[in-house]
Design a protein around this motif. Sequence first.
Motif, PDB file in Angstrom:
ATOM      1  N   HIS A  83     -31.506 -52.086  50.063  1.00  0.00           N
ATOM      2  CA  HIS A  83     -31.040 -50.697  50.225  1.00  0.00           C
ATOM      3  C   HIS A  83     -29.594 -50.610  50.693  1.00  0.00           C
ATOM      4  CE1 HIS A  83     -35.289 -49.914  49.850  1.00  0.00           C
ATOM      5  NE2 HIS A  83     -35.550 -50.516  50.995  1.00  0.00           N
ATOM      6  N   LEU A  84     -28.842 -51.733  50.655  1.00  0.00           N
ATOM      7  CA  LEU A  84     -27.444 -51.699  51.087  1.00  0.00           C
ATOM      8  C   LEU A  84     -26.584 -51.063  50.006  1.00  0.00           C
ATOM      9  CD1 LEU A  84     -25.498 -52.635  53.380  1.00  0.00           C
ATOM     10  CD2 LEU A  84     -25.080 -54.683  52.010  1.00  0.00           C
ATOM     11  N   VAL A  85     -25.804 -50.052  50.379  1.00  0.00           N
ATOM     12  CA  VAL A  85     -24.924 -49.365  49.442  1.00  0.00           C
ATOM     13  C   VAL A  85     -23.527 -49.949  49.481  1.00  0.00           C
ATOM     14  CG1 VAL A  85     -23.876 -47.148  48.861  1.00  0.00           C
ATOM     15  CG2 VAL A  85     -26.258 -47.244  49.594  1.00  0.00           C
ATOM     16  N   ASN A  86     -23.021 -50.189  50.673  1.00  0.00           N
ATOM     17  CA  ASN A  86     -21.655 -50.695  50.802  1.00  0.00           C
ATOM     18  C   ASN A  86     -21.525 -51.453  52.105  1.00  0.00           C
ATOM     19  OD1 ASN A  86     -19.010 -51.162  50.137  1.00  0.00           O
ATOM     20  ND2 ASN A  86     -18.262 -49.171  50.801  1.00  0.00           N
ATOM     21  N   ILE A  87     -20.524 -52.311  52.144  1.00  0.00           N
ATOM     22  CA  ILE A  87     -20.240 -53.079  53.352  1.00  0.00           C
ATOM     23  C   ILE A  87     -18.727 -53.113  53.539  1.00  0.00           C
ATOM     24  CG2 ILE A  87     -20.287 -55.252  52.048  1.00  0.00           C
ATOM     25  CD1 ILE A  87     -21.422 -56.574  54.569  1.00  0.00           C
ATOM     26  N   GLU A  88     -18.274 -52.776  54.729  1.00  0.00           N
ATOM     27  CA  GLU A  88     -16.841 -52.725  55.036  1.00  0.00           C
ATOM     28  C   GLU A  88     -16.590 -53.482  56.336  1.00  0.00           C
ATOM     29  OE1 GLU A  88     -14.374 -50.952  53.427  1.00  0.00           O
ATOM     30  OE2 GLU A  88     -15.531 -49.770  51.981  1.00  0.00           O
ATOM     31  N   SER A  89     -15.447 -54.153  56.395  1.00  0.00           N
ATOM     32  CA  SER A  89     -15.097 -54.863  57.630  1.00  0.00           C
ATOM     33  C   SER A  89     -13.631 -54.653  57.946  1.00  0.00           C
ATOM     34  CB  SER A  89     -15.409 -56.361  57.510  1.00  0.00           C
ATOM     35  OG  SER A  89     -14.573 -56.967  56.549  1.00  0.00           O
ATOM     36  N   ARG A  90     -13.328 -54.791  59.223  1.00  0.00           N
ATOM     37  CA  ARG A  90     -11.947 -54.610  59.695  1.00  0.00           C
ATOM     38  C   ARG A  90     -11.733 -55.577  60.846  1.00  0.00           C
ATOM     39  NH1 ARG A  90      -8.176 -50.004  59.997  1.00  0.00           N
ATOM     40  NH2 ARG A  90      -7.003 -50.038  61.937  1.00  0.00           N
ATOM     41  N   CYS A  91     -10.771 -56.462  60.698  1.00  0.00           N
ATOM     42  CA  CYS A  91     -10.469 -57.473  61.718  1.00  0.00           C
ATOM     43  C   CYS A  91      -9.100 -57.204  62.318  1.00  0.00           C
ATOM     44  CB  CYS A  91     -10.496 -58.882  61.120  1.00  0.00           C
ATOM     45  SG  CYS A  91     -12.096 -59.387  60.488  1.00  0.00           S
ATOM     46  N   SER A  92      -9.013 -57.394  63.613  1.00  0.00           N
ATOM     47  CA  SER A  92      -7.746 -57.351  64.322  1.00  0.00           C
ATOM     48  C   SER A  92      -7.739 -58.514  65.301  1.00  0.00           C
ATOM     49  CB  SER A  92      -7.575 -56.016  65.053  1.00  0.00           C
ATOM     50  OG  SER A  92      -8.605 -55.850  66.011  1.00  0.00           O
ATOM     51  N   ASN A  93      -6.638 -58.709  65.992  1.00  0.00           N
ATOM     52  CA  ASN A  93      -6.598 -59.762  67.002  1.00  0.00           C
ATOM     53  C   ASN A  93      -7.653 -59.484  68.074  1.00  0.00           C
ATOM     54  OD1 ASN A  93      -4.462 -60.907  65.643  1.00  0.00           O
ATOM     55  ND2 ASN A  93      -2.905 -59.920  66.913  1.00  0.00           N
ATOM     56  N   HIS A  94      -8.423 -60.489  68.399  1.00  0.00           N
ATOM     57  CA  HIS A  94      -9.446 -60.455  69.447  1.00  0.00           C
ATOM     58  C   HIS A  94     -10.773 -59.825  69.004  1.00  0.00           C
ATOM     59  CE1 HIS A  94      -6.018 -61.299  72.048  1.00  0.00           C
ATOM     60  NE2 HIS A  94      -5.483 -60.145  71.703  1.00  0.00           N
ATOM     61  N   GLU A  95     -10.783 -58.986  67.964  1.00  0.00           N
ATOM     62  CA  GLU A  95     -11.999 -58.237  67.643  1.00  0.00           C
ATOM     63  C   GLU A  95     -12.169 -58.048  66.139  1.00  0.00           C
ATOM     64  OE1 GLU A  95     -13.162 -55.303  71.273  1.00  0.00           O
ATOM     65  OE2 GLU A  95     -11.776 -54.519  69.778  1.00  0.00           O
ATOM     66  N   GLY A  96     -13.388 -57.701  65.771  1.00  0.00           N
ATOM     67  CA  GLY A  96     -13.690 -57.344  64.395  1.00  0.00           C
ATOM     68  C   GLY A  96     -14.874 -56.405  64.363  1.00  0.00           C
ATOM     69  N   VAL A  97     -14.920 -55.529  63.361  1.00  0.00           N
ATOM     70  CA  VAL A  97     -16.015 -54.587  63.207  1.00  0.00           C
ATOM     71  C   VAL A  97     -16.470 -54.616  61.749  1.00  0.00           C
ATOM     72  CG1 VAL A  97     -16.766 -52.192  63.411  1.00  0.00           C
ATOM     73  CG2 VAL A  97     -15.110 -53.093  65.013  1.00  0.00           C
ATOM     74  N   LEU A  98     -17.790 -54.652  61.561  1.00  0.00           N
ATOM     75  CA  LEU A  98     -18.364 -54.642  60.221  1.00  0.00           C
ATOM     76  C   LEU A  98     -19.325 -53.465  60.114  1.00  0.00           C
ATOM     77  CD1 LEU A  98     -19.447 -57.640  58.107  1.00  0.00           C
ATOM     78  CD2 LEU A  98     -21.070 -55.785  58.396  1.00  0.00           C
ATOM     79  N   TYR A  99     -19.173 -52.680  59.045  1.00  0.00           N
ATOM     80  CA  TYR A  99     -19.997 -51.487  58.842  1.00  0.00           C
ATOM     81  C   TYR A  99     -20.928 -51.721  57.656  1.00  0.00           C
ATOM     82  CZ  TYR A  99     -16.285 -49.385  61.670  1.00  0.00           C
ATOM     83  OH  TYR A  99     -15.392 -49.106  62.667  1.00  0.00           O
ATOM     84  N   LEU A 100     -22.211 -51.461  57.870  1.00  0.00           N
ATOM     85  CA  LEU A 100     -23.215 -51.564  56.815  1.00  0.00           C
ATOM     86  C   LEU A 100     -23.706 -50.162  56.483  1.00  0.00           C
ATOM     87  CD1 LEU A 100     -25.267 -54.539  58.296  1.00  0.00           C
ATOM     88  CD2 LEU A 100     -23.675 -54.670  56.387  1.00  0.00           C
ATOM     89  N   TYR A 101     -23.559 -49.746  55.222  1.00  0.00           N
ATOM     90  CA  TYR A 101     -23.983 -48.423  54.782  1.00  0.00           C
ATOM     91  C   TYR A 101     -25.192 -48.570  53.861  1.00  0.00           C
ATOM     92  CZ  TYR A 101     -19.302 -47.211  56.413  1.00  0.00           C
ATOM     93  OH  TYR A 101     -18.173 -47.055  57.177  1.00  0.00           O
ATOM     94  N   PHE A 102     -26.266 -47.846  54.182  1.00  0.00           N
ATOM     95  CA  PHE A 102     -27.516 -47.972  53.442  1.00  0.00           C
ATOM     96  C   PHE A 102     -27.822 -46.674  52.693  1.00  0.00           C
ATOM     97  CE2 PHE A 102     -27.713 -50.946  56.930  1.00  0.00           C
ATOM     98  CZ  PHE A 102     -28.251 -52.079  56.358  1.00  0.00           C
ATOM     99  N   ARG A 103     -28.811 -46.781  51.812  1.00  0.00           N
ATOM    100  CA  ARG A 103     -29.252 -45.596  51.090  1.00  0.00           C
ATOM    101  C   ARG A 103     -29.842 -44.573  52.060  1.00  0.00           C
ATOM    102  NH1 ARG A 103     -31.602 -49.359  47.310  1.00  0.00           N
ATOM    103  NH2 ARG A 103     -30.264 -49.585  45.481  1.00  0.00           N
ATOM    104  N   HIS A 104     -29.773 -43.329  51.624  1.00  0.00           N
ATOM    105  CA  HIS A 104     -30.294 -42.243  52.450  1.00  0.00           C
ATOM    106  C   HIS A 104     -31.789 -42.420  52.673  1.00  0.00           C
ATOM    107  CE1 HIS A 104     -30.549 -38.357  54.233  1.00  0.00           C
ATOM    108  NE2 HIS A 104     -31.315 -37.860  53.287  1.00  0.00           N
ATOM    109  N   GLN A 138       2.170 -61.731  60.789  1.00  0.00           N
ATOM    110  CA  GLN A 138       0.783 -61.817  60.356  1.00  0.00           C
ATOM    111  C   GLN A 138       0.236 -60.408  60.153  1.00  0.00           C
ATOM    112  OE1 GLN A 138      -1.623 -63.581  63.422  1.00  0.00           O
ATOM    113  NE2 GLN A 138      -1.750 -61.692  64.601  1.00  0.00           N
ATOM    114  N   PRO A 139      -0.820 -60.240  59.365  1.00  0.00           N
ATOM    115  CA  PRO A 139      -1.370 -58.892  59.151  1.00  0.00           C
ATOM    116  C   PRO A 139      -1.882 -58.286  60.456  1.00  0.00           C
ATOM    117  CG  PRO A 139      -2.238 -60.435  57.529  1.00  0.00           C
ATOM    118  CD  PRO A 139      -1.513 -61.247  58.551  1.00  0.00           C
ATOM    119  N   LYS A 140      -1.598 -57.017  60.640  1.00  0.00           N
ATOM    120  CA  LYS A 140      -2.089 -56.330  61.828  1.00  0.00           C
ATOM    121  C   LYS A 140      -3.600 -56.135  61.743  1.00  0.00           C
ATOM    122  CE  LYS A 140      -1.432 -52.078  64.467  1.00  0.00           C
ATOM    123  NZ  LYS A 140      -0.702 -50.800  64.540  1.00  0.00           N
ATOM    124  N   TYR A 141      -4.073 -55.742  60.566  1.00  0.00           N
ATOM    125  CA  TYR A 141      -5.507 -55.598  60.305  1.00  0.00           C
ATOM    126  C   TYR A 141      -5.825 -56.266  58.978  1.00  0.00           C
ATOM    127  CZ  TYR A 141      -5.341 -51.929  63.864  1.00  0.00           C
ATOM    128  OH  TYR A 141      -5.151 -51.223  65.026  1.00  0.00           O
TER     129      TYR A 141
END
Length: 1006
Positions: free
Chosen positions: A74-95, A777-780
């Motif tokens: 049921h996964l629709v999309n997956i997005e991630s964002r990395c920065s120095n020291h941290e990272g966040v990953l978003y999982l989007y599912f079907r309604h 280096q890349p900021k994000y």
Amino acid sequence: MVRYFIQRPVGIIMIFIVLVAGGLWFSGQIPVSLLPEIDVPQLTIRIRYPDKAASNIEQDVMQPLRERLSSLDHLVNIESRCSNHEGVLYLYFRHRTRMDLMYIDVNEILDRMTNLFPRDMERPQIIRANTADIPVIRLQVTPRSPDGQLAASDLAEKILKRRLEQLDGISMVDLSGLSHAIIVVAPEENELKALGLNQAVLPMAIQNADRRAGNLSLRDGQYRYLVEFSSSLNTIDQIRQLPLRSKGGTVIKLQDVAKVAQVLEDPSGYHVYNGKKGIVITIQKQPDSRMNELVPAIKTLVEKFKEDYPQLEFAFSRDQTFLLNAGIDNLYQDLIYGGTLTVLLLFMFLGNWGAPVLMSINIPLSLIITFIFFYFLGISFNIISLSGLALGIGMLIDNSIVVINNITRKRILGLNLTESSIQGTNEVVVPVISQVLTTVAVYVPLVIMNGLSGDLIADQSIALSVSMGISLLVAFVLTPVLYPLLMKHASSGQKEDTVFYKWVAAGYHRMIHNILRFKCVYFLITVGLMFVGGWLAMHIPIKSLPHIERTESLIKVDWNEPISAGENLKRSNEIEQLIRPYCTSTETEVGIQQFLMQPENNEIQQVILYFNTQSEKELERVNMLVKEWVPLHYKNAGFSIVDAPNAFTQLFEDKKPYIEARFRYGKAGDLEPLLQKLSEKGLRLAENTQMVPNMTLKFDEPKMLLYGVQRTDIQSTLQELFGTYHILSLKGAQGENSVRLNSEEKSMNQKLQRTVSGANNTSYPLNLFVSMTYGLQPKYIEADKAGVYYSAFYETQHTDVLQLQDSIRNVSLESGFSVDFNGRYFEDRVQLKQLLIVFLVVLLLLYFIMALQYEDLLLPLVVMLTIPLGVTGGLFLLWITGSALDIMAAIGFIVILGLIVDDPILKVETLVRLEKQYMQEGMIRDEQLLSRIIHEAGDQCLKPLLMVSLTTSIALVPVLFLGGIGNDLQRPMALVVIGGLSIGTFFTTWFVPLAYWYLFKWKNKI
């Protein structure tokens, strides 16, 4: 059945008294919350990896995570964002995915990946999104003394947090802005050199002294003893007294060669309230708790805090109960003002007091009995369900109007009270039920809509449907029972119509007479109005959500410089002092926040400043002030001003740009020319295209082998010099303190003169093996299922989206990149398509219901031809008031589909009944009979038609003029309903007879 009810008035009245008593009791048991409890189909995984660059987190953690999680059901999309020291990953599912099961699945995947993650990284944190997770209130704790931050942090973490958690109804208490003490061991290099020692002996001595021995059991004769070693460290003085042995054999104390002190840990972030550093405590409620009781309990407990801890100041901020209180106040206002206007309107049409009183009883009875169903259906009192009740106030009286009007008509014809009640009620059962079904049927497709809109409208639709069903019960059961009781002393010749209604009725018959003379002209006028509706639809602006009065905002600033938290605090204080004279309160999150439930990553160089003002005008003034000040004083800073998070903004906020172009798979060297071309085309470059300065250390491996220097020794020494060298955690009576080795403040070159041991214990300077270079280096680093991408976007609507896409695609291909598109434009098209499908489904449902009622396939078309007139009326009122077509207005148009046909249903039913009656009497079908049927149907239906339409409309009038977030949210829907029912009904009064005239003549070949 009606006769059975009338013969047992005591039993019927007692049943309704019990229902009312039950409704009042259950109203005190129903949970109270801001919004319905909704599982948002999204999971957030937060990674914390201190002192690691964004590229390392992407390569070592985020990329393996995306690959493993991409196979989730049921996964629709997956997005991630990395920065120095941290990272966040978003999982989007079907309604409507079972998020509790997805949460377990993701946890299991993380457990299986534990061995793949770096050992020095803590386990990733999974955060579920739910409407109940929004903090109901924030408690600000500020020490009165500037030196009291450490004591305040200790008190908040160990006492205040626990006492708050003990309150019934609280699910979680979270904190940020805490300060912690650490024990720092600062070596004295000169003393160490004089004794022939190096810094490495200090952490070794401390670790050896704190080493726990294994279990030991001794036997002494017939006794056996468990032996406990007392070699662990518990106090800072024990560390100072630790013995060391010099090369000459002398035994010294550790304090002779190092300074040992307890200091405040260098913070990576601060929390500031009204210019003072402090601590913030966020409080979340349990889904089944009553928010209106929980928040007062919290405030009562905080009053005790003020007495127990006078060294601290306490204050509340972002109290979300104001949203709920506004919704409840709006319901009371709409009930009082709307109900009063409705009753006054009834007296304008009815010439006696009995009928209006009977009709008015339906409103409070239906509302109170509805609470019973709220309890058993698990619906809470929230802004959405309350708005459904407010929307239905005018509709609740409609059924009683039709029933009582027909009973009165039968009585005028000479029947007694009992027979009038029985025949008058039975005669309108079918059309009244059909009216209710058409009103309720429009909500069925809305509930099955994808996304949060469908979930949120569910509570409103259930609230309105249940209250309408109860009003139907009251109209068919209680009203015919009460009518004979209240009207038995009234004379049969009592006044039934007011002078005002007689004047309206006379005008109506003149209008119908004139329309039947010029049928083609009026028919063309009506058809022309439908085209006017199409023109209005194209010239009304479109937006996502209605305008809600704002008095609070967030200023988000990224200084785009590698500054410390202290420098960030200084700069943010400058902004806070600039805007403080215009604000009622300010709240600043500087650098990295400490909240456990923090779904977004933040960095040391970022700041989030919340402020509240007295009015929206003051808010705009502060916004302009900040927009002018920040670029003038800090040219490199990037900033944005957004709505402050509350129950609505956190749930409905769409952070996506209007159109986003994502570029990938190209050569890094070609990126700069691509970005330049995109900027020339007016696109704004995203943060993932920004670069920040970095430093690269390169090891000279051949020299290291030549001199016998180990890589681990160099890395350990660098950690001591530049990082945070953790020796151990000291556990004592006051808690746990980190013991760290701290080097002296020196320049970079001086630190690299530090020696490291090689072969034969020979010392060599670090700069012999380590070279240092500066770069970018890349900021994000952002990625989705397809991998890492760079992006640029348009923030505003573009006239020709297809041309824009082709232009961007050509530029990307020239630079060797592939491109795909994302953004609100594409999501809005999907939502528009869904609304169109809902519209068509509603039309089919309405046709199906009326076809069953009339046993005819053509008569429902006559009724449904009035729908464009209602839509045109709603569009006209939106256009004339300068309002936009938003999601609430769109729902209003779908609601109007069910409401606008209510009166034509009754009118057509009456026309058909009169036609059958006269045919049975042997009359000839001709134009004279047709004219008589139309005028007589007008006599019977005009009064209930006008009262039903006007009571529903006038009950919504307070929504237009009274303030409050509940009314702000419902105002576009109210405009559409009022416009559709008032303007639309005016035109349907002549269009239905006109359409029936042509249909009658066509069917009977006249």
